[in-house]
Design an enzyme around this catalytic site. Sequence first.
Site, PDB file in Angstrom:
ATOM      1  N   ASP A 177     110.163  11.625  -9.217  1.00  0.00           N
ATOM      2  CA  ASP A 177     109.625  10.419  -8.612  1.00  0.00           C
ATOM      3  C   ASP A 177     109.498  10.610  -7.094  1.00  0.00           C
ATOM      4  O   ASP A 177     110.417  11.130  -6.454  1.00  0.00           O
ATOM      5  CB  ASP A 177     110.560   9.245  -8.918  1.00  0.00           C
ATOM      6  CG  ASP A 177     110.031   7.924  -8.426  1.00  0.00           C
ATOM      7  OD1 ASP A 177     109.034   7.448  -8.988  1.00  0.00           O
ATOM      8  OD2 ASP A 177     110.624   7.370  -7.476  1.00  0.00           O
ATOM      9  N   GLU A 221     105.323  13.270  -8.226  1.00  0.00           N
ATOM     10  CA  GLU A 221     104.377  12.526  -7.390  1.00  0.00           C
ATOM     11  C   GLU A 221     104.319  13.189  -6.015  1.00  0.00           C
ATOM     12  O   GLU A 221     105.319  13.194  -5.291  1.00  0.00           O
ATOM     13  CB  GLU A 221     104.827  11.075  -7.245  1.00  0.00           C
ATOM     14  CG  GLU A 221     104.754  10.281  -8.538  1.00  0.00           C
ATOM     15  CD  GLU A 221     105.240   8.860  -8.341  1.00  0.00           C
ATOM     16  OE1 GLU A 221     104.444   7.927  -8.558  1.00  0.00           O
ATOM     17  OE2 GLU A 221     106.420   8.672  -7.971  1.00  0.00           O
TER      18      GLU A 221
END
Length: 554
Positions: free
Chosen positions: A343, A372
């Site tokens: 994340d 990400e």
Amino acid sequence: MQYVFLFFLLINVTNLVAQDHTAKYPVYKGNDLGLTYTPKQSTFKIWSPTAVAARINFYKTDLGGVCDRTVQMEKAANGVWTITIPQNVKDQYYTFQVLINNSWSAEIIDPYAKACGTNGFRAQVVDLKETNPIGWDQDKSPNFSATNHQTDAVIYELHVRDASIHANSGIKDKGKFSGLAELGTKNSSGSSTGLSHLKELGVTHIHLLPFYDYNSVDETKPNQYNWGYDPVNYNIPEGSYSFNPADGKQRIKELKELVKTMHSNGLRIIMDVVYNHTALTANSNFNILAPDYYYRKRADGTFSDASACGNETASDKAMFQKFMLESVLYWVKEYHIDGFRFDLMGIHDIETMNLIADTLRKIKPSIVLYGEGWTAGGSPLPDAKRALKANASQLNGIAVFSDDMRDGIKGSVFNIDDRGFATGKIENTESVKFGIIAAGKHPQINYTKVNYSKAHYTSTPASLINYADCHDNNILWDKIALSYKEASETDRIKMHQLAYAIVLTSQGTPFLTAGSEFLRTKFGVENSFDKGDSINAINWNLKTKNLATHQYIQ
């Protein structure tokens, strides 16, 4: 003017010193922080370099009750405090306190803890061998590209509770790890659901939203909901997915049973990890043990917040880099996890991410890694050092998500009215073409017309994850309906199928979000992280209703 200049210079120097006062903390290089258990003795170690005393408290219960006994810990080298209890303390619960600035801290769990009771307030001593299901030693991940062709994966993103909680899931253990391990379940029309559906669909990797112990759900209450992007205890399974969160052993065993069942049915498991921030900041386990060390700070001494969640961790500092590496190694070795999705990976430094990738591939060459390649805010760590998508070519086999492709297909996630290529906005063509060739270099791409990236940033298709939707923002079916209200349902279905046709036939690794294969809706709710089962539960009857789309994507 000279005095004014010197005054501001002193302020800046003071701020820099305040920001960097932890840089000289000693680094512990051993790999035994936390609990080392044997039936004859247990050794506990914590890293708290500024503490002048430390103690461990033992309890018979996970909540309430009085402390059974408190034992003072001994100071060791390099900021470590340790104590060995020369008896079998299995199943007892425990907490730590440290004395810093003449004050004893609140009771906390060591960040390295592997088991806990309800809501993670107290760690628990467990014999991990007792948590292994029958046949665990023989558990093997399904065959997957031994040559690390990550693009052979087809990733399916799923929330543990969403998979089974709906009344028509046909699953008995609703909302639990064990529910996702049930086979032969069907909806009211006889179509397969849950694990049987995943096998039927043909995906290879199940990306489970966070299933470590997170903060936002009270495990004493059965119907609370959250995605789980607010970590507390990174190395412990979430208790709300277990039938008995008070028993640290049971939640571990139930998760292992799920992994083993997935593996025996040809599916690998990817763990969604959130090392970029913690749910708590000043009062987190990390910050109480080593104030200010584990988090990046601004020049004015406040916590930096590239996560937009109150803080950002400092992977570029030795002891948090060490924690991240040992944590992912633990999940692979103890739980047989097959991959990780990071994340807000753009918060982490490239060196740490490459260390993780290189180390994991030595023990599991086929591991799948991606994240990400962006942040939710500014960071004091320079862009050139961070695992941003622009730096994807510097990452050793770690892929980044393509927001260029995502928004090229369906329109901007930040503008609900914006349309994409699949919904008739032909000027998004270059963005889609850019995604199709996995954000690489190609003479037929006009990079000036790509929506976000104006130059290629990958050197291989394995560096990119292509997708049309995920848990964040509106699910694809809702985005199409909200941005193209005048389109007929028949046309919207064609648009949806086109979007997934692009994702599934492009270079890079394809990524689907659960239920989109049969036009799942969240009723127009965006970012439904805390909106409960009524919005998030997968309605398995949609599979029967939209069977043609399911078969198309299948």
